[in-house]
Motif scaffolding. Structure first.
Motif, mmCIF file in Angstrom:
data_model
loop_
_atom_site.group_PDB
_atom_site.id
_atom_site.type_symbol
_atom_site.label_atom_id
_atom_site.label_comp_id
_atom_site.label_asym_id
_atom_site.label_seq_id
_atom_site.Cartn_x
_atom_site.Cartn_y
_atom_site.Cartn_z
ATOM 1 N N UNK A 165 40.418 11.894 36.096
ATOM 2 C CA UNK A 165 40.867 13.272 36.373
ATOM 3 C C UNK A 165 41.354 13.996 35.118
ATOM 4 N N UNK A 166 41.541 13.247 34.023
ATOM 5 C CA UNK A 166 41.889 13.912 32.759
ATOM 6 C C UNK A 166 40.831 14.956 32.390
ATOM 7 N N UNK A 167 39.611 14.722 32.848
ATOM 8 C CA UNK A 167 38.515 15.645 32.521
ATOM 9 C C UNK A 167 38.764 17.041 33.085
ATOM 10 N N UNK A 168 39.638 17.138 34.079
ATOM 11 C CA UNK A 168 39.903 18.451 34.706
ATOM 12 C C UNK A 168 40.901 19.283 33.891
ATOM 13 N N UNK A 169 41.603 18.623 32.965
ATOM 14 C CA UNK A 169 42.678 19.310 32.238
ATOM 15 C C UNK A 169 42.217 20.609 31.544
ATOM 16 N N UNK A 170 41.060 20.606 30.852
ATOM 17 C CA UNK A 170 40.682 21.853 30.151
ATOM 18 C C UNK A 170 40.161 22.948 31.070
ATOM 19 N N UNK A 171 40.004 22.628 32.344
ATOM 20 C CA UNK A 171 39.340 23.571 33.249
ATOM 21 C C UNK A 171 40.087 24.907 33.370
ATOM 22 N N UNK A 219 31.301 7.239 27.740
ATOM 23 C CA UNK A 219 30.856 8.107 26.638
ATOM 24 C C UNK A 219 30.658 9.569 27.015
ATOM 25 N N UNK A 220 30.043 9.821 28.170
ATOM 26 C CA UNK A 220 29.665 11.205 28.501
ATOM 27 C C UNK A 220 30.848 12.168 28.641
ATOM 28 N N UNK A 221 31.866 11.825 29.456
ATOM 29 C CA UNK A 221 32.995 12.761 29.571
ATOM 30 C C UNK A 221 33.702 12.988 28.233
ATOM 31 N N UNK A 222 33.739 11.943 27.391
ATOM 32 C CA UNK A 222 34.399 12.088 26.088
ATOM 33 C C UNK A 222 33.558 12.985 25.183
ATOM 34 N N UNK A 223 32.242 12.836 25.255
ATOM 35 C CA UNK A 223 31.364 13.724 24.479
ATOM 36 C C UNK A 223 31.577 15.178 24.888
ATOM 37 N N UNK A 224 31.641 15.385 26.204
ATOM 38 C CA UNK A 224 31.776 16.742 26.734
ATOM 39 C C UNK A 224 33.125 17.349 26.324
ATOM 40 N N UNK A 278 43.130 16.452 24.296
ATOM 41 C CA UNK A 278 43.976 15.455 24.974
ATOM 42 C C UNK A 278 43.166 14.720 26.043
ATOM 43 N N UNK A 279 42.354 15.473 26.771
ATOM 44 C CA UNK A 279 41.528 14.863 27.818
ATOM 45 C C UNK A 279 40.585 13.832 27.206
ATOM 46 N N UNK A 280 39.926 14.204 26.090
ATOM 47 C CA UNK A 280 38.974 13.279 25.452
ATOM 48 C C UNK A 280 39.691 12.016 24.986
ATOM 49 N N UNK A 281 40.885 12.189 24.370
ATOM 50 C CA UNK A 281 41.617 11.031 23.839
ATOM 51 C C UNK A 281 42.043 10.095 24.970
ATOM 52 N N UNK A 282 42.404 10.659 26.126
ATOM 53 C CA UNK A 282 42.797 9.811 27.253
ATOM 54 C C UNK A 282 41.583 9.183 27.927
ATOM 55 N N UNK A 283 40.535 9.984 28.098
ATOM 56 C CA UNK A 283 39.337 9.466 28.777
ATOM 57 C C UNK A 283 38.691 8.325 27.996
ATOM 58 N N UNK A 284 38.934 8.303 26.687
ATOM 59 C CA UNK A 284 38.329 7.259 25.858
ATOM 60 C C UNK A 284 38.930 5.887 26.146
ATOM 61 N N UNK A 285 40.102 5.845 26.803
ATOM 62 C CA UNK A 285 40.723 4.553 27.160
ATOM 63 C C UNK A 285 40.218 4.139 28.541
#
Lengths: 216, 174
Positions: A89-95, A156-161, A76-83
């Motif tokens: 802060x979506x990147x924090x969701x899987x933490x 690109x980077x946060x979505x890759x991660x 979900x984080x990757x799909x949102x971060x791609x927009x």
């Protein structure tokens, strides 16, 4: 070229575009594809180890659930971060689920160590487990990067991660179900190596599979 | 933007023109060099075009455009930084003497001398030179703009060049 000329050129003969579906719809689509990709390796490993439920302790159950939750949260984080307009802060969701996963790994190891109840599975299964995580994780990560290729010009980077984490953790959770979530250090090392390989692949191939920004 | 996604070119052009001041403000906040900032604006326009299918009309447009503009400006700065790290300005190495005026002055003196020489030409010759040589206009257009006939223009240009050559030519010919 002057900026005003560029504007006129971009607008000339503008073709209609199909809007992207919502991030959660993309996430569901990818999950369906990933499960299809995972079927064969899961069947193979499940068959090789004999079909039975391989989750015995509360730690193993929590570990597998945390792994699944991490996969979904990272997806979900990757799909949102791609927009472009979604919060970083979506990147924090899987933490949080990731921390729970790590904690249950560590706690499981400690309990095993104290009770000395760890039964070693043959080496063959460790290797099969690692190969299966890579076999499921890498192609599904590649599919995800193509699906989220619009992240390339902006984030690109946060979505890759996050994408790599989603693919690796989903593969890991599925393998835990059929292979067993044993917490013996050697098993964890092979499991971890499989996950790291998928993350490494995401770092290397993610950028190639995404769109490049069009620059003047 | 929703109309642009449906292929309405006029609406798209209006939108892009309307957001130009915002794009320029974002770029100039990050990049000092005006030319480099304008390049970042063009990069942002290209990215907006490339990613227009990712915009959700149910959400505000400004954050979407702002994020793209910021990213392109930062990319420009990074690329500029990398290039700056690899390249060294040649001007510094052409100098042979420590005093700045000792080396860099030659071109500046020549330009000043040329400007002074052109300023001293009669007005008709100056106009003819500017239109026919500096702006490189076709004689018919230069004639229309200056109000001089084509013949008069040719003569005035020829005389202007001759006068300049006389004044700025090699030492011996002065």
């Amino acid at each position: 070229m002057r900026t005003e000329e560029l504007v006129a050129q971009l607008a000339k003969g503008l073709p209609p575009v199909r809007r992207l579906p919502a991030p959660w719809v993309q996430a569901l689509g990818w999950l369906a594809v990933a499960l299809c990709v995972a079927v064969l390796p899961a069947l193979y490993v499940g068959d090789a180890r004999g079909w039975r439920l391989r989750i015995h302790t509360a730690f193993e159950l929590m570990n597998t659930l945390a792994s699944l939750a991490t996969a979904v949260a990272a997806l979900l984080a990757a799909a949102h971060l791609a927009r472009p307009d979604r919060s970083a802060r979506w990147a924090l969701l899987p933490l949080v689920p990731l921390l729970v996963w790590l904690a249950t790994l560590g706690a499981g190891c400690a309990v095993d160590g104290l009770t000395l109840e760890t039964k070693r599975v043959p080496w063959r299964f460790d290797l099969i487990c690692m190969a299966s995580i890579m076999l499921v994780g890498m192609p599904t990560a590649a599919v995800l990067f193509r699906l989220l290729r619009h992240a390339g010009p902006v984030r690109p980077m946060p979505v890759q991660l996050c994408g790599g984490l989603a693919a690796a953790m989903l593969a890991s959770a599925l393998m835990s179900l059929v292979h067993g979530a044993e917490t013996a250090p050697v098993v964890l090392v092979f499991h971890g190596l499989g996950i790291l390989a998928v993350l490494g692949f995401s770092g290397l191939a993610g950028r190639l599979l995404m769109q490049r920004p069009a620059l003047t | 933007m929703a109309a642009a996604q449906a292929g309405d070119a006029a609406a798209y052009e209006r939108l892009l023109r309307a957001i130009l001041p915002f794009l320029r403000a974002v770029a100039r906040r990050r990049i000092q060099d005006p030319a480099e900032a304008e390049d970042a604006v063009q990069d942002a326009l290209l990215t907006i075009h490339q990613l227009r299918h990712t915009f959700d009309p149910g959400r505000p447009l400004r954050p979407w455009i702002g994020a793209i503009a910021e990213r392109r400006a930062v990319d420009r700065l990074r690329r500029h930084g990398r290039r700056g790290g690899r390249e060294l300005p040649l001007e510094d190495y052409r100098e042979t003497l420590a005093a700045p005026a000792a080396n860099a002055g030659e071109a500046r003196v020549a330009a000043t001398e040329l400007r002074a020489a052109v300023a001293e030409l009669p007005p008709a010759q100056r106009t003819a030179l500017a239109l026919a040589k500096l702006e490189d206009l076709p004689l018919a257009e230069a004639s229309a703009r200056s109000g001089m006939s084509v013949g008069a223009l040719k003569v005035a240009t020829h005389r202007a060049v001759k006068a300049l050559r006389r004044r700025l030519g090699p030492e011996g010919s002065r």
